[in-house]
Design an enzyme around this catalytic site. Structure first.
Site, short mmCIF file in Angstrom:
data_model
loop_
_atom_site.label_atom_id
_atom_site.label_comp_id
_atom_site.label_asym_id
_atom_site.label_seq_id
_atom_site.Cartn_x
_atom_site.Cartn_y
_atom_site.Cartn_z
N LYS A 74 4.91 39.47 -4.24
CA LYS A 74 3.54 39.21 -4.65
C LYS A 74 2.69 40.46 -4.42
O LYS A 74 3.18 41.46 -3.85
CB LYS A 74 2.99 38.05 -3.82
CG LYS A 74 3.79 36.76 -4.00
CD LYS A 74 2.99 35.75 -4.77
CE LYS A 74 3.60 34.38 -4.66
NZ LYS A 74 2.71 33.36 -5.21
N LYS A 77 2.60 25.12 -4.60
CA LYS A 77 1.34 24.54 -4.13
C LYS A 77 1.44 23.01 -4.14
O LYS A 77 0.70 22.31 -4.83
CB LYS A 77 0.17 25.02 -5.01
CG LYS A 77 -0.02 26.53 -4.91
CD LYS A 77 -1.13 27.05 -5.81
CE LYS A 77 -1.27 28.57 -5.64
NZ LYS A 77 -2.27 29.16 -6.56
N GLU A 83 5.43 40.14 -9.15
CA GLU A 83 4.09 39.76 -9.61
C GLU A 83 3.25 41.01 -9.80
O GLU A 83 3.20 41.85 -8.89
CB GLU A 83 3.43 38.83 -8.58
CG GLU A 83 2.02 38.38 -8.99
CD GLU A 83 1.30 37.67 -7.85
OE1 GLU A 83 1.58 36.48 -7.63
OE2 GLU A 83 0.47 38.31 -7.17
N ARG A 123 0.82 -1.21 0.00
CA ARG A 123 0.00 0.00 0.00
C ARG A 123 0.86 1.27 0.00
O ARG A 123 0.58 2.24 -0.72
CB ARG A 123 -0.92 -0.01 1.23
CG ARG A 123 -1.91 1.13 1.32
CD ARG A 123 -3.05 1.01 0.32
NE ARG A 123 -2.81 1.74 -0.91
CZ ARG A 123 -3.08 1.28 -2.12
NH1 ARG A 123 -3.62 0.11 -2.30
NH2 ARG A 123 -2.80 2.01 -3.17
N ASP A 159 -0.15 38.05 -13.53
CA ASP A 159 -1.10 37.18 -12.85
C ASP A 159 -2.51 37.40 -13.34
O ASP A 159 -2.99 38.55 -13.38
CB ASP A 159 -1.03 37.44 -11.34
CG ASP A 159 -1.78 36.36 -10.55
OD1 ASP A 159 -1.71 35.18 -10.96
OD2 ASP A 159 -2.42 36.70 -9.54
#
Lengths: 292, 292, 292, 292, 292, 292
Positions: A175, A143, A209, A107, A230
């Site tokens: 960002k 992510k 960004e 597994r 973006d």
């Protein structure tokens, strides 16, 4: 005579060893009460790893380690190297040795291989679709699944894409929130770029960004090395890219298998896709066992 | 006066602390060169976690821990408890405190919350669909992400389903491979059940996975406590279940959102679904930040 | 109203906690047989950390943690923040609380503070000397003590210098051996730069170490972002720097307190100095204790 | 027929393995982006470790482990054992195997070897200088680098000196602060010695640090096994030592290469020197690589 | 042709490796100052492990690992497998190799083997005594030494008994305190059984501890799978067992070598004995060494 | 005004925290399926720790930590400090707070407290019996449970005895095997003592284990600081002790509650007893719970 540097550098053995040991402990594989009470420790067997869907092979080394940790006598033979595309029904590897250990590790081995092959397979689709639009390089994002980043980035490479920065240290990427924080202090984008340039090691580029063409122009004017566009559509991206030939542009946001071709056609150099790692379904792989 | 025992027992704090610390180290969040060079450590801010899609909330405690580890001054207020279903656009939690620490922890916090909310949301769909067919209980499998099993099982509970055994120690489940191993030694299914019964602690039931109605009959005759019917259609399942009223039956294999209703309608007590954990896409959650 | 981003970001608390716990375990501070047999656990006292030589304060937070781990009742008050230059005889901090714990932690606390203050103090000399020659930024190297890199880099910042890349991941720097390896395969410098550019994340610059003016010219021609001039004298460095105004140059090798001024005067942007971390003598700090 | 017990017992393999693994992780050697993008994994090479200054060899086993961890195919051949004194330009060891792994491990290997050889080399100078004065044994102190004590003590032995107690458990040594603590409670030196004797395991001697001849006399009268004369000149030390022939005396404080000879000439049995470990400069060692 | 599943599954190698490494570190076996100063590292020798009392052999694999960790050249040959009963004076294993490592590991090896052989030997007495009364199976409890549970359970199996649940996850066992807690909320025993059945994984049985015949009847009526009769005499137990033939009964409390025979004679299926692990005296084993 | 140094220094908090966390993980206390399915997390309760046999209290701090780790809201109030002797039926501590956490931690808490109180209680018997014979100090040995040495040594102190060396580093003790090893090389006892003296840190005494009066005389002649008389009767011990008034003698071997009085009467200074830690039965302690 030697080969060229590899695009597929595998996560190092210690990382594999540690992750597999943790997974086996999580599954309490050494306390497999079913196998211990029904299969004698010296019964032998063999098995075949069969792809039940077409896709890209990934994670066989990690699966091999899972078996090896439960018994050094389990031998895995790989038929298709990581990164190979195979059709439904293909046997990608075989295994032989003590059956009880094979069943106790199965597994965990499959949990790794199915997830990584799933990511590699989805990545391949993105890469192929992007290639229909242009020369843009598909890259991943941060992510990733907590604890599995190095493996998932490897799966992305197996699928034919490239990696973005690995973590918060090996890249500067301001960002929207960094710019908003600066703005609240009365500091403009150009000053943010200067601060980053002054404070970061000189080995790092400065990427910014932006959300609008105006911000993109500011970033270019501020001498950002890379500008991340973006959530812009192709028609917005194209003139920005064409207007600043010496700058590297990356597109992100709203990228999926339907839109990536058009985005690639804008001339943007990089397209980053979070879905490669955060939403790839597992690929179905079976271990067909033949006891002796 | 006290409440009833909870179905939603959260993974214990030590497990949360350890997993979050590992994820922050993986992202080298303490070396966030962008934030350290562009945001002063004493700038404050607030933020809202907004669901960009409808779904089930899960993982906010874990997200909170990520922020707390980077700064004890970051305070997260939860508006919707884990397990709540919310519509697109809902603010499920807010945060306030030092902005730099908030930005450095953001990705790790969201990586957990998006994945777990994705699992909880998909689970809810399965549970609702099964309920349309009958009273069967939806349960998960051991096909979880290595290292995240306790969290993913919690997400499954948040989505309204129940957990199967956690690992190889807290349940006896003989699979096709165990029976094949026995068969190769000339041992039949009934003997396998007896071996398991004799060897396992008396606190465990004996569950047997079967592929055919004939095997199912053998398992019932061998006094198995639970019989797992693998990869059988509703029309195959129904007569087996009806023919052995004192036995617990579990269905698995080929279960998806299209088929689960009919399977539930067969009268089977349990339906296990690997996709709950191995193939749930991330749910889109944004952290909207307002610097001060 | 907030301050500007700090140049002195302290290693995060978890790193401090872990390093201090390991050091206390190494010294078996919880088994301090001398103190346990001669000082009652409830005797109180105070103490002063006195610089017995002039220098830059560094490491007081880490020292504080050592005391705190042995007793949460030990309180350290800092009089001069890390990065301050103080004269001989200055009391930089005071401590009060249980005497036994104070004595058991003393050596570990001082071992950290003396080493880091030593590095900060030596760094300050290099920075001041370089400033007499020009505007070059002094940076450290990866020649740090195994296990203490984050702390030693912090000490370098306290001394007024800046950090080079932290590790092998957050910077591309091809050294003589990389070029020699390529050359043995028939690959030239320009191809090496291209390979690095193609394989590394786009967030990284490409730096190339060269030994001769000819190599430097090759690196500039190959579009390297940064060129490291190794072991060249000022008269060799100056024309290279002046001849390529758009390129960043770093000087290293043979840099000491006698030579750095002239090197800085060449106009080179960066000077890296291994001795900052690999050869700084400890600074003499005493803990003067007053029992109650 | 066997040899005599060794003075140079090497830190055990597990300690070496752990320290090296931590150092490689700190340097993120498995993420060496430069080497991975410019050197093929199968290119071979060899190298020579050359002492660029005369000194005592130390740390080659630890360096070997660094290479071995990155590739089991890297083979290190040692030409001069740890503890050997070699002249400038001597090749003390050679290495051969995969070039990429060699380059990724180089810095960590050298960081250990240069530091330890530096300590061993400085120690040798102290030992030789002391021998010119008398028979005193040079010993180290607990002023070691946090995390590296076992290695640095080994380097001290390689340099020809001996080790003091390793930590706070394997020796009783009452310092000035312990006596001051007692004095504040109205307890005299003799009582402190009695307390330590009564409370410590009977396997430990009692050593007392004193600052004045009067205290030294008290310690002798109190039957201390060892008396540490702190910060006393040779003319003060000599009569104390001569006046108590059955007692072991140790001198410390103000010991350097200029003063140690005269201190040794006083007849004192032991001289402890903190500088051996806290202020030894790194010894310059190069790895000269020859790619194939 | 293969054997049957083993009753004596040994704790897995990783668990052995970790426990032994911790024990050697606790004893600071790598810092054995006596051996290092009196025995040359290359002196060889052999030794015999002699049982100084009759009993059941257990723990030789763990002892072997202790020697192996200090020197891979130490070879242990086992003459009597774990689980064998041997008379006083029997040599159960021999060892040969480097003498110094043998002496440094001796205490740790014997600490494991003496404790585990003590448990196995006491267990054998209980099993034999119970067998004189009836067919009841002797099982252990969770009253084990913290950190050594897997090893002590193995010793119990070596002594011929069986294991109860391993931990709080692999069995449901409501104790008097759980029932009292329910009672305080106005919840009766039958409801407690229903709650446990509904909340626990379907792979677990429900066992209920009761103190009186009335409670036992309640538990049987509530369909508990197993009923634990706590602190009841044989005359109380017998009618309960005979009155509910389809239920499994376990007796516990007040079980010792004098009482177990009569308890077994009641027909109860299981007898659990805490003393097996919490109060077994060490068995005296000597390592007789012969240096060369 | 302060107290005197304590004889009962408790193992430090970090050691307690780590051992308890490992024990709770071993018992999977966070996965207590019984309690989670039958007791609501907010039900409160109280409890009393009752000694079911007379004995010495030990381990309450460790028990407290077990409860605290499962819930910071569990408060333990200690009525009798560690080291107190109490009669059967005494409530030594009480607890109050969340009932579910109390039940999940109970077994681990008691496993520690019962074992340590058992050791302390047996030790007290030995100390009292020895006191009837003379002034000898009873000490423990290194025959402790792997992983629990610091706790068991503390229990010995609570019982009124003293500790021998803690490990192989903080004492030199040449055993019969060290002398035999020397003898095989043609080295006599006096040379072994000299080797140990020369090689060990000067902070350590030299203790020599001997089997015969002749060896004892050799050890005294060789200036051993301590002589361990192994397996000798009182009539053999007495003349040896009386014949060497300046030497410290320790008796060991064949010491039990019947013989210790006569051994103490010989005038020997120390008697070491392995049984204190290797064979003390657990003391029966109950947690009587009262739910609210």
């Amino acid at each position: 005579m030697t080969s060229t540097p590899s695009d597929l550098a595998h996560p190092d053995h210690e990382a594999v060893r540690t992750a597999v040991a943790a997974a086996l402990a999580e599954d309490r594989a050494s306390f497999d009460v079913t196998t211990q009470t029904t299969v004698p420790p010296d019964q032998q067997g063999s098995g075949a790893f069969v792809f039940r869907a077409a896709g890209v092979v990934c994670g066989l080394e990690i699966a091999r380690e899972a078996f090896r940790q439960l018994s050094p006598d389990l031998r895995v033979e790989v038929a298709y190297e990581d990164g190979s595309f195979v059709e439904t029904g293909t046997t990608v590897a075989t295994i032989a040795g003590p059956l009880a250990a094979m069943l106790s590790a199965e597994r965990v081995a499959l949990n790794f291989a199915q997830r990584l092959s799933g990511i590699a397979s989805l990545t391949r689709q993105y890469v192929e679709e992007a290639a229909r639009g242009g020369d843009a390089t598909v890259v991943d994002t941060r992510k990733t699944t907590p604890g599995l980043r190095a493996f998932e980035r490897y799966a992305v490479r197996c699928g034919g894409a490239r990696n973005h920065r690995d973590n918060l240290q090996d890249g500067v990427l301001t960002k929207d929130n960094h710019l908003a924080a600066a703005s609240a202090r009365g500091v403009d984008l150009a000053s943010v770029v200067r601060s980053a340039r002054a404070g970061a090691a000189h080995t790092l580029r400065i990427e910014v960004e932006v959300d609008t063409p105006e911000q993109a122009a500011d970033a270019v004017a501020a001498d950002a090395d890379v500008v991340l566009l973006d959530n812009m559509g192709p028609e917005t991206i194209r003139p920005i890219v064409e207007g600043a030939p010496g700058v590297i542009f990356e597109a992100s946001g709203g990228v999926n298998l339907e839109t990536i071709r058009a985005i690639a056609a804008t001339g943007v150099q990089l397209i980053s896709v979070g879905a490669l790692t955060h939403s790839a379904p597992s690929l179905d792989i079976a271990l067909d066992v033949r006891p002796e």
